[in-house]
Design a protein around this motif. Structure first.
Motif, PDB file in Angstrom:
ATOM      1  N   HIS A  80       0.812  -1.223   0.000  1.00  0.00           N
ATOM      2  CA  HIS A  80       0.000   0.000   0.000  1.00  0.00           C
ATOM      3  C   HIS A  80       0.842   1.269   0.000  1.00  0.00           C
ATOM      4  N   MET A  83       0.150   5.270   1.596  1.00  0.00           N
ATOM      5  CA  MET A  83      -1.235   5.216   2.081  1.00  0.00           C
ATOM      6  C   MET A  83      -1.376   4.200   3.205  1.00  0.00           C
ATOM      7  N   ILE A  86       0.124   5.760   6.583  1.00  0.00           N
ATOM      8  CA  ILE A  86      -0.562   6.877   7.247  1.00  0.00           C
ATOM      9  C   ILE A  86      -2.006   6.545   7.611  1.00  0.00           C
ATOM     10  N   GLU A  87      -2.334   5.278   7.713  1.00  0.00           N
ATOM     11  CA  GLU A  87      -3.628   4.820   8.235  1.00  0.00           C
ATOM     12  C   GLU A  87      -4.777   4.894   7.240  1.00  0.00           C
ATOM     13  N   GLU A  88      -4.533   5.316   6.022  1.00  0.00           N
ATOM     14  CA  GLU A  88      -5.643   5.465   5.081  1.00  0.00           C
ATOM     15  C   GLU A  88      -6.313   4.135   4.762  1.00  0.00           C
ATOM     16  N   THR A  89      -5.540   3.050   4.781  1.00  0.00           N
ATOM     17  CA  THR A  89      -6.077   1.746   4.384  1.00  0.00           C
ATOM     18  C   THR A  89      -6.354   0.815   5.556  1.00  0.00           C
ATOM     19  N   GLY A  90      -5.816   1.111   6.720  1.00  0.00           N
ATOM     20  CA  GLY A  90      -5.923   0.197   7.853  1.00  0.00           C
ATOM     21  C   GLY A  90      -4.798  -0.814   7.920  1.00  0.00           C
TER      22      GLY A  90
END
Length: 247
Positions: A80, A83, A86-90
């Protein structure tokens, strides 16, 4: 990529990570299921051989399964990219949460020490019984799948030599020094066996056979370095003083 879908899956390195994740998850599940079968068979039959197999596979299932979970979560974050970080996807949450699995229920280092000490206290009977099955299946598959069967057979013989080395070490610290790479190396060889089993059952060049070829070609050879580490003994671990290590 000119002829691809235009997604990151077109990149060879992303394919490497995704295929590694799938191949190792298969191995971790197969080891856990084999352990569960041994537990069920022992309860159903009362046979000591099944009890010994369940006991032997337990630390491998726990340690390799959790190490695989950590590795897969880490590669998932890498796939990923920013992204993921930085926590955008989990993806980052999986990395944090899975890390504790190598610590609780007996750290993976303790599991490995148990494997080379208590689980080899039978003179290696449980280990050799497993390796006999791995070697026999590989031998039988040589005519049909020589490119897959031969490396698995060679790996089983190398692992047999490592087990024999462990059994000659009366100073348990010599075993403990290489216990973690020994456990992971054992899991790697079992992985070759289980992937070969899947390829044989499929009977054609389908997805299981393709995944088996990836694992046996690219991941199984890791056992060579792991077993070299496993049988190196403990002396060099104590060559550096505490002061040397902290400098």
């Amino acid at each position: 990529m000119a002829d691809g879908t235009g997604t990151i899956m077109d990149h060879a390195d992303v394919r490497r990570m995704l295929t590694t994740m799938k191949a190792d998850i298969y191995v971790a599940r197969a080891i856990a299921l084999s352990c569960a079968v041994a537990i069920d068979m022992q309860k159903a039959t009362g046979t000591q051989d099944w009890a010994a197999r369940a006991a032997f596979l337990t630390p491998i299932a726990k340690a390799f399964g959790t190490e695989t979970g950590i590795s897969v979560a880490n590669m998932g974050l890498q796939v990923h990219g920013g992204m993921g970080f930085i926590e955008e996807t989990g993806a980052a949450q999986y990395c944090r949460d899975v890390r504790v699995t190598a610590i609780y229920e007996g750290t993976n280092g303790i599991q490995a020490m148990d494997l080379v000490a208590r689980k080899l206290s039978d003179g290696g009977e449980a280990a050799f019984a497993l390796l006999d099955e791995v070697a026999a299946q590989a031998e039988a598959a040589r005519a049909r799948l020589p490119d897959l069967a031969e490396p698995v057979w060679q790996a089983s013989e190398s692992l047999r030599e490592a087990v024999e080395w462990m059994l000659t070490q009366t100073d348990l610290n010599q075993r403990f020094a290489g216990s973690v790479p020994f456990l992971i190396g054992f899991a790697r060889v079992l992985g070759g066996h289980y992937h070969l089993t899947a390829a044989i059952a499929e009977g054609k060049n389908g997805p299981r056979s393709k995944l088996a070829r990836f694992y046996i070609t690219r991941l199984l050879p890791e056992y060579i370095g792991l077993l070299a580490h496993a049988t190196a003994g403990a002396d060099d671990l104590y060559a550096l003083s505490p002061e040397d290590l902290s400098a």
